[in-house]
Structure formats: structure tokens, C-alpha cells
Design an enzyme around this catalytic site. Structure first.
Site, short mmCIF file in Angstrom:
data_model
loop_
_atom_site.label_atom_id
_atom_site.label_comp_id
_atom_site.label_asym_id
_atom_site.label_seq_id
_atom_site.Cartn_x
_atom_site.Cartn_y
_atom_site.Cartn_z
N VAL A 138 19.79 43.27 12.06
CA VAL A 138 20.14 42.39 10.81
C VAL A 138 18.90 41.31 11.09
CG1 VAL A 138 22.59 42.43 10.95
CG2 VAL A 138 21.29 40.97 12.65
N CYS A 139 18.08 40.50 10.19
CA CYS A 139 17.12 39.90 10.18
C CYS A 139 17.08 38.80 9.37
CB CYS A 139 15.64 40.80 10.23
SG CYS A 139 16.22 42.43 10.52
N THR A 140 15.74 38.29 9.12
CA THR A 140 15.34 37.33 8.21
C THR A 140 13.77 37.64 8.00
OG1 THR A 140 16.82 35.63 9.04
CG2 THR A 140 15.07 34.99 7.41
N ASN A 316 20.49 39.55 5.13
CA ASN A 316 21.02 40.92 4.96
C ASN A 316 21.99 41.03 4.03
OD1 ASN A 316 20.43 40.37 8.07
ND2 ASN A 316 20.02 42.36 7.42
N ARG A 329 22.37 32.72 6.99
CA ARG A 329 20.95 32.53 7.53
C ARG A 329 20.15 32.31 6.36
NH1 ARG A 329 19.97 37.34 9.38
NH2 ARG A 329 22.05 37.93 8.81
#
Ligand SMILES: *[C@@H]1O[C@H](CO)[C@@H](O)[C@H](O)[C@H]1NC(C)=O
Ligand SMILES: *[C@@H]1O[C@H](CO)[C@@H](O)[C@H](O)[C@H]1NC(C)=O
Ligand SMILES: *[C@@H]1O[C@H](CO)[C@@H](O)[C@H](O)[C@H]1NC(C)=O
Ligand SMILES: *[C@@H]1O[C@H](CO)[C@@H](O)[C@H](O)[C@H]1NC(C)=O
Ligand SMILES: *[C@@H]1O[C@H](CO)[C@@H](O)[C@H](O)[C@H]1NC(C)=O
Length: 391
Positions: A138-140, A316, A329
Site C-alpha cells: 500500500v503506498c502513495t 490505493n 491518505r
């Protein structure tokens, strides 16, 4: 369908009271050059020589990260055993996954064999480790264009969700053990750099990379019912016409020579798992988020400077849907990008955005910053001091 299965709520309940959400903070400033408790060190560099046979390419990296990789894989096995206590899962990994490796396209199976040989870790476990990233990331990621038309690409890599919450330390066991195996790789042919990637030792796919002067690419996990588990199962039972997502990104970094070609391949290739590809080019307007289902492309969201869209940002969730309320986020990251303005955007201010909680969270392993025109990749190991969101 939603990103976080119910077990997360349980995990939340387990986390100590000080760890309860939301922990949003005001947009950070002045955090670059990296310093203080959110910064654990620079990711070290290694060279991968593509002129060597695949089995020999990873010897130096693995030689130097062997112990750390061993510790990480032991923790993964312990988790697997806790999850399926009969030991059947580990037996499957040791006995059946090596057969799977033989079915992988060149050079991935060969490279995994080389990694197993040098590290002394069973091939099946190396294969499991390589499959992991198709599922738990999971990320940005953000691509932005500054006022001069220069493209900047930055990402947080948040990895290890569900993989063992350590109550004593308020940390994710696997995320913590990943930090020591993070490496920057300089892939060379004829002694010339072709592309750079921030990666984890022992992993042969790509999640973050730059082809200097041409394009930058990151991949974020996309959750869906027809997700990576289904694709991997299909592969195991013999339906093998789809491509592993992180092998596609590697092959694009290795072989694509333009933004247009990279985009075309990321849009059209059938995949084993759904994904978001975040791609930046080398001139004004070249930046997009590609939302992929396994067989088709659902959306390409591009920069549009005339319309005031000077950045695209992906976490995500599909951009046309609201993020899950306990995992937003996107809003804080966009708020900080908006507040920075295009006048002041730079790798430095993007690092500030990625240092703001909960964009920075307990899963954040590294922050990578790329400038395509300067041909640079910088990556920093991260820490999220309490109070901090578990994801
Ligand atoms: C938790 O923290 C303690 C003390 O800082 C340390 O000794 C221990 O190794 C940590 N545990 C894990 C799993 O990281
Ligand atoms: C790369 O450079 C080394 C020494 O710097 C040289 O020995 C080797 O032959 C070169 N390889 C290629 C493919 O040019
Ligand atoms: C941008 O990429 C193209 C290939 O798509 C290349 O021909 C061109 O030289 C690059 N421009 C710059 C400024 O590097
Ligand atoms: C950021 O700005 C864009 C473009 O003006 C706008 O659509 C978006 O709602 C803003 N987001 C936040 C969180 O401020
Ligand atoms: C941009 O940065 C300059 C210099 O740091 C600062 O004075 C200015 O207020 C910033 N502009 C915005 C909109 O934040």
C-alpha cells in the site's frame, strides 16, 4: 471489495490506545534534507550487470544482505506457520513453489535460482518472497510538474499490512525487517546505466524506477475481488497467459525507450493482478495514473496544466471513489500538495508532503524522490514516531 478486510479492525482494537486514529497533522515543512526521528538513513547503492547470466546478477547484493534477508524470511515463515499451524503452507512453499519457478518467464526464474544459490535460502521461499509484493503493497505516489515544465516523481512505499503487528513496539514486524534489505539498484549494460530502481534485496520485480531522461515509474497495489490471489492461483493451476505485474514494470524499465511506449505497455498488457501504475515522462504534460483491472485498463488520468491539474496523486483507491474512511491518505496528501502550490513544488517540498502523517505511517519503509531530467533517484528509510497511524 474494500481494501481492508475485517481483521484490520481487530488489529486496530489490539493496538494500544495511543495508537488510535486519526493522527493527521498539519502539512510538514523543512523536513528536507532528511533528518530527525522520521529518517533512518539512506538506502545503499548496488550495481546489477545485465550482461552477466541471470543466475550471477544478484551475487553481490545478496552476498552483502544475506543475513538480513534470512531474518526477514524466517519471520515470514513464522507468520505463515502461525496462520496455517499444520506446517502445510511451509511444506507447500518448500516442495511445490520451486516447480512454479520453472514456469516463470526468462530471466525471472533464473535470477531467483541465482539468489537462492548465493543466499542458501530454499528456492521456494525466494519464490514466496517474490510473490508477496504482488499482494501486500500500500503506498502513495505523486507525479508533479513545476512551473518550468520539469517533472518530479515521488513515492512512499508502505509494505507489510497484516503481517504481524508488534504490540510492544507498535510496529509491523515485516515492515521493520524490510528496511535493512532496501537497496538502490543501478542496472547496467555495456558498463552504462540503463535504469535505476529502489528495491528489496532478493526481489527481481520492480516497484519504483527511473529511466534517466526518459520516464519514471511506480506501482501501487489495487485491491479487487478479482485480485492477485486469484491470478496467482490461476498461474499455479496452469493458466499462464497473464503477466506478473512487477515483471511487467521491470521489463518496461529495461526495454521501453519513451514515455509513450511505456504507457502503451502498461495500459495494454494482461496482468496477473490489478494495479495502479504511476508514470511520468520527460516533458510538460507527460504524467498519468493508469488504473488497471487484470485484463483491461479502467482509466488513464493525465496531467492537464491548462485545466490547473499540475499533479496526479494515487494511494490505493480508484480516483472516482472515496477512500476507505479509516485509510484516507489521499485527502491529507492532496491538501499539502495544494497548499505547497505549483510555484513551490520541488523534490524538497514533495518530501515534506510524504513526511506528513498519515501519508507517513507505520508501514512506510522508504521515500523515493526522482527527477527525470536530472536523472536522479534518492531513497530514504523512514520511521513514524508515535503517535502514528498503523497504515
Ligand atoms: C522491539 O523493541 C525492543 C527494544 O527497543 C527491541 O529489543 C526488539 O528487538 C524490538 N522487537 C522487534 C520485533 O523489532
Ligand atoms: C566494463 O568495464 C570494465 C572495467 O572498468 C572492463 O573490464 C569491462 O570489459 C567492461 N565491460 C564492457 C562490457 O564493456
Ligand atoms: C524525451 O524522451 C524522448 C523519447 O521519448 C527522447 O527522444 C528525448 O530526447 C527526451 N528528451 C529529453 C529532453 O531528454
Ligand atoms: C486540491 O486541489 C484540487 C484542484 O483545485 C481540488 O480538486 C481538490 O479538491 C483539492 N483537494 C484538497 C484536499 O484540498
Ligand atoms: C513559496 O516559497 C517561498 C519561499 O520559501 C515563500 O516565501 C512563499 O510563501 C511560498 N509560497 C506558498 C504559496 O507557499
Amino acid at each position: 471489495m474494500k481494501a481492508l478486510p475485517p481483521c484490520v479492525f481487530l488489529l486496530l482494537a489490539l493496538a494500544s490506545a495511543q495508537d488510535l486514529p486519526p493522527f493527521t497533522e498539519d502539512c510538514r515543512t523543512g523536513t528536507y534534507p532528511p533528518n530527525g526521528p522520521t529518517f533512518l538513513g539512506k538506502v545503499p547503492w548496488f550495481t546489477i550487470n545485465l550482461d552477466l547470466p541471470p543466475q550471477e546478477r544478484w551475487s553481490q547484493v545478496i552476498g552483502s544482505k544475506k543475513q538480513e534477508l534470512f531474518t526477514l524470511l524466517q519471520a515470514i515463515k513464522d507468520l505463515a506457520n502461525a496462520f496455517v499451524p499444520s506446517g502445510k503452507l511451509v511444506k507447500f512453499v518448500d516442495e511445490d513453489l520451486p516447480l512454479l519457478v520453472a514456469t516463470l518467464p526468462y530471466p525471472f526464474g533464473e535470477e531467483m535460482k541465482g539468489i537462492a544459490d548465493v543466499s542458501g535460502i530454499p528456492l521456494g521461499e525466494i519464490a514466496l518472497y517474490n510473490i508477496f509484493y504482488e499482494v501486500f503493497t500500500v503506498c502513495t505516489s505523486i507525479v508533479a510538474e513545476d512551473k518550468t515544465g520539469k517533472l518530479l516523481h515521488a513515492r512512499n512505499l508502505d509494505f507489510g499490512i497484516f503481517l504481524g503487528w508488534d504490540i510492544t513496539n507498535s510496529s509491523w514486524t515485516i515492515s521493520e525487517l524490510l528496511k535493512p534489505v532496501a537497496v538502490n539498484l543501478d542496472f547496467q549494460r555495456n558498463n552504462k546505466s540503463i535504469f535505476f530502481s529502489t528495491n528489496f534485496a532478493g526481489y527481481v520485480g520492480m516497484i519504483t524506477g527511473i529511466r534517466p531522461g526518459i520516464f519514471t515509474l511506480t506501482m501501487n497495489e489495487r485491491y479487487s475481488l478479482d485480485g492477485g490471489f486469484v491470478g496467482i492461483l490461476e498461474w499455479i493451476i496452469g493458466k499462464r497467459d497473464d503477466i506478473w505485474m512487477s515483471f511487467l514494470t521491470r521489463s518496461v524499465l529495461e526495454n521501453s525507450t519513451s514515455y509513450g511506449d511505456a504507457k502503451n505497455q502498461l495500459v495494454k498488457t494482461k496482468l496477473l493482478a490489478p494495479a495502479y501504475f504511476i508514470l511520468g515522462g520527460n516533458q510538460s504534460g507527460e504524467g498519468c495514473v493508469i488504473t488497471r483491472a487484470r485484463a483491461s485498463c479502467l482509466d488513464v488520468w493525465e496531467l492537464d496544466i491548462k485545466q490547473g491539474r499540475w499533479y496526479v496523486l494515487e494511494t490505493n483507491y480508484d480516483r472516482w471513489k472515496a477512500p476507505l474512511f479509516i485509510d484516507d491518505r489521499r485527502t491529507p496528501a492532496m491538501k499539502c500538495m495544494n497548499r505547497t502550490t505549483q510555484e513551490n513544488i520541488s523534490l524538497k517540498t514533495m518530501y515534506d508532503v510524504l513526511t506528513t502523517k498519515p501519508v507517513l505511517n507505520k508501514l512506510t519503509t522508504y521515500t523515493a524522490l526522482m527527477s527525470v531530467s536530472d536523472g536522479t533517484l534518492e531513497a530514504y528509510l523512514r520511521n513514524c514516531p508515535n503517535p502514528c497511524m498503523p497504515w
